[in-house]
Scaffold this motif. Structure first.
Motif, PDB file in Angstrom:
ATOM      1  N   GLN A   1      -3.996   3.109   0.421  1.00 41.42           N
ATOM      2  CA  GLN A   1      -3.588   3.998   0.142  1.00 41.42           C
ATOM      3  C   GLN A   1      -2.406   3.597   0.030  1.00 41.42           C
ATOM      4  O   GLN A   1      -1.318   4.288   0.058  1.00 41.42           O
ATOM      5  N   PHE A   2      -2.345   2.063   1.001  1.00 41.14           N
ATOM      6  CA  PHE A   2      -1.069   1.433   0.838  1.00 41.14           C
ATOM      7  C   PHE A   2      -0.700   0.455  -0.188  1.00 41.14           C
ATOM      8  O   PHE A   2      -0.033  -1.135   0.026  1.00 41.14           O
ATOM      9  N   GLU A   3      -1.614   0.527  -0.826  1.00 43.37           N
ATOM     10  CA  GLU A   3      -1.299  -1.130  -2.176  1.00 43.37           C
ATOM     11  C   GLU A   3      -0.476  -0.617  -3.154  1.00 43.37           C
ATOM     12  O   GLU A   3      -0.688   1.257  -3.627  1.00 43.37           O
ATOM     13  N   PRO A   4       0.421  -0.812  -3.998  1.00 51.63           N
ATOM     14  CA  PRO A   4       0.059  -1.994  -3.800  1.00 51.63           C
ATOM     15  C   PRO A   4       0.882  -2.525  -2.352  1.00 51.63           C
ATOM     16  O   PRO A   4       2.054  -2.952  -2.343  1.00 51.63           O
ATOM     17  N   THR A   5       0.142  -3.496  -2.093  1.00 51.35           N
ATOM     18  CA  THR A   5       1.236  -5.201  -1.460  1.00 51.35           C
ATOM     19  C   THR A   5       1.760  -5.928  -1.436  1.00 51.35           C
ATOM     20  O   THR A   5       2.810  -6.031  -0.311  1.00 51.35           O
ATOM     21  N   SER A   6       1.063  -6.348  -2.308  1.00 48.15           N
ATOM     22  CA  SER A   6       2.161  -7.525  -2.790  1.00 48.15           C
ATOM     23  C   SER A   6       2.497  -6.721  -4.580  1.00 48.15           C
ATOM     24  O   SER A   6       2.219  -6.385  -4.865  1.00 48.15           O
ATOM     25  N   LEU A   7       2.976  -8.089  -5.605  1.00 48.23           N
ATOM     26  CA  LEU A   7       3.756  -7.951  -6.056  1.00 48.23           C
ATOM     27  C   LEU A   7       2.355  -8.074  -7.434  1.00 48.23           C
ATOM     28  O   LEU A   7       1.750  -9.473  -7.207  1.00 48.23           O
TER      29      LEU A   7
ATOM     30  N   ARG B   1      -1.777   0.095 -10.125  1.00 50.28           N
ATOM     31  CA  ARG B   1      -3.221   0.623  -9.951  1.00 50.28           C
ATOM     32  C   ARG B   1      -3.084   0.525  -8.109  1.00 50.28           C
ATOM     33  O   ARG B   1      -4.426   1.128  -8.274  1.00 50.28           O
ATOM     34  N   GLY B   2      -2.385   0.492  -7.613  1.00 47.48           N
ATOM     35  CA  GLY B   2      -2.333   1.108  -6.237  1.00 47.48           C
ATOM     36  C   GLY B   2      -2.402   2.337  -6.225  1.00 47.48           C
ATOM     37  O   GLY B   2      -1.729   3.276  -7.369  1.00 47.48           O
ATOM     38  N   ASN B   3      -2.082   2.905  -4.790  1.00 46.92           N
ATOM     39  CA  ASN B   3      -1.477   4.680  -4.399  1.00 46.92           C
ATOM     40  C   ASN B   3      -0.074   4.623  -4.484  1.00 46.92           C
ATOM     41  O   ASN B   3       0.516   5.575  -4.955  1.00 46.92           O
ATOM     42  N   LEU B   4       0.312   3.759  -4.351  1.00 48.29           N
ATOM     43  CA  LEU B   4       1.927   3.641  -3.663  1.00 48.29           C
ATOM     44  C   LEU B   4       2.591   2.744  -5.695  1.00 48.29           C
ATOM     45  O   LEU B   4       1.720   2.129  -6.542  1.00 48.29           O
ATOM     46  N   SER B   5       3.511   3.584  -6.027  1.00 54.10           N
ATOM     47  CA  SER B   5       4.355   2.510  -6.530  1.00 54.10           C
ATOM     48  C   SER B   5       4.495   0.881  -6.846  1.00 54.10           C
ATOM     49  O   SER B   5       5.568   0.398  -5.930  1.00 54.10           O
TER      50      SER B   5
END
Length: 390
Positions: A7-13, A257-261
């Motif tokens: 739910q907090f992906e992406p964690t990196s660029l 493709r993550g949950n966050l922007s």
């Protein structure tokens, strides 16, 4: 309800975003490497002490709990206000300075982006405060280094549930704990700063602990000569807006493709690196020898017009100890070209004004940075010292 790390992906660029932001990270690295070799190590040590005071002031100011820089200086000499509220702010400032110094000494080969270091940052700060000084807004005593045990709401935002904190922290360790290369470390520190804030692992003190972690994560690169906290405090609204934008859910099919922007995270990283670039570039300009020569000369000329005990013969010896390090008192006196009595009087005045520092009554002297000289020696570095003391 947030209870799973996806739910907090992406964690990196993404690779494309890394390619876009990498040149700015390289610029910061180049400035910092040059900076770490500027002037003598004893002068750099004095500057690090100043940066710790600044970080304390600015990090606490972001939280609305800052005291004037001169009150911080007073507290460092065990001079606390008789006003309970002001004395408390002084103690909080002292705790931050002490925690930052202790954490810098613990870095070694470990990653400051590891969650264990984050927890240690929280502990190092709060264990230096009495229970009465570490109350949350609702009056609950904050336990140093303890992850929150209950669910909370931060304004309209509800962070992950307390029982899920370990899995979120584990995911951050997997992503950020093994960053290699200065540029990737900078980018990872930026990403971690936001994602830790999003997780909100502690009941209170999250912002301070996160900024301590970011400072320490970049310490080997910065040499302790610059830190992002100053820039955050001077653009507090932008700081919070950038953090909030990175909280946003994905904005459609073109936003990762993550949950966050992914776009929101990139905007935050760009803001974070922009702050680092500004701080590193500013300090590089300030430590350039030609510039420091002019500013030391201007300071001595100005003070000599105010006080007879300050003489222009101090200019070259002061520049010498700034660039090349400590000298004996006899060597300093000799460099002034003055007679013994006049040189001794000048030396005593410089020590009294803390433009020179010494660890013993007869020991070598080194360059000092008293607050009342910063406006001329390092203009705009710490402008709050020129504000009236409440």
């Amino acid at each position: 309800m947030f209870d799973s790390p996806f739910q907090f992906e992406p964690t990196s660029l993404s690779d494309r975003q890394l390619e876009e932001i990498f040149p700015l990270a390289q610029k910061i690295v180049e400035s910092s490497i040059i900076l770490r070799s500027a002037v003598h190590e004893t002068t750099r040590t004095t500057l690090r002490e100043l940066v710790r005071k600044m970080n304390s002031y600015y990090s606490n100011r972001i939280e609305g709990q800052s005291t004037h820089p001169y009150n911080i200086e007073r507290a460092l000499h065990n001079d606390f206000s008789r006003q309970p509220a002001e004395a408390r702010l002084q103690r909080i400032a002292m705790a931050h300075i002490g925690a930052e110094q202790a954490l810098e000494q613990q870095i070694g080969d470990r990653s400051a982006l590891d969650s264990s270091f984050l927890i240690e940052a929280h502990r190092a700060l709060y264990e230096r405060l009495e229970p009465s000084d570490r109350l949350s807004d609702d009056g609950e005593v904050i336990v140093p280094g303890q992850l929150r045990l209950r669910d909370v709401r931060v304004g309209r935002y509800i962070p992950p549930i307390a029982s899920a904190l370990p899995v979120f922290l584990k995911r951050m360790d997997e992503v950020y704990g093994a960053s290699r290369g200065w540029e990737r470390l900078l980018i990872s520190a930026a990403c971690a700063h936001h994602r830790v804030a999003w997780v909100h692992p502690f009941l209170d003190g999250n912002g301070r602990a996160i900024r301590l972690q970011s400072h320490c994560a970049l310490w080997k690169l910065s040499g302790g000569l610059w830190s992002p906290s100053c820039g955050f405090a001077r653009s507090t609204e932008d700081y919070y807006v950038a953090l909030q934008n990175a909280d946003s859910p994905r904005r459609g099919d073109l936003d990762g493709r993550g949950n966050l922007s992914a776009i929101g995270l990139l905007e935050w990283v760009r803001y974070f690196l922009g702050i680092c670039d500004d701080q590193a570039a500013y300090m590089s300009r300030m430590l350039a020898l030609d510039g420091i020569k002019q500013r030391v000369e201007a300071l001595v000329v100005f003070r000599s017009a105010q006080e007879k005990a300050i003489r222009r013969e101090a200019i070259l010896p002061l520049i010498h100890v700034f660039a090349l390090g400590p000298v004996t008192r006899g060597e300093f006196a000799q460099m002034t070209g003055l007679g013994e009595r006049s040189a001794r009087t000048l030396l005593s005045k410089l020590l009294a004004d803390r433009l020179l520092l010494s660890d013993s009554p007869y020991g070598p002297v080194r360059f000092g940075l008293p607050l009342d000289a910063l406006g001329m020696l390092f203009p705009n570095l710490y402008p709050e010292v020129n504000l009236p003391v409440d």
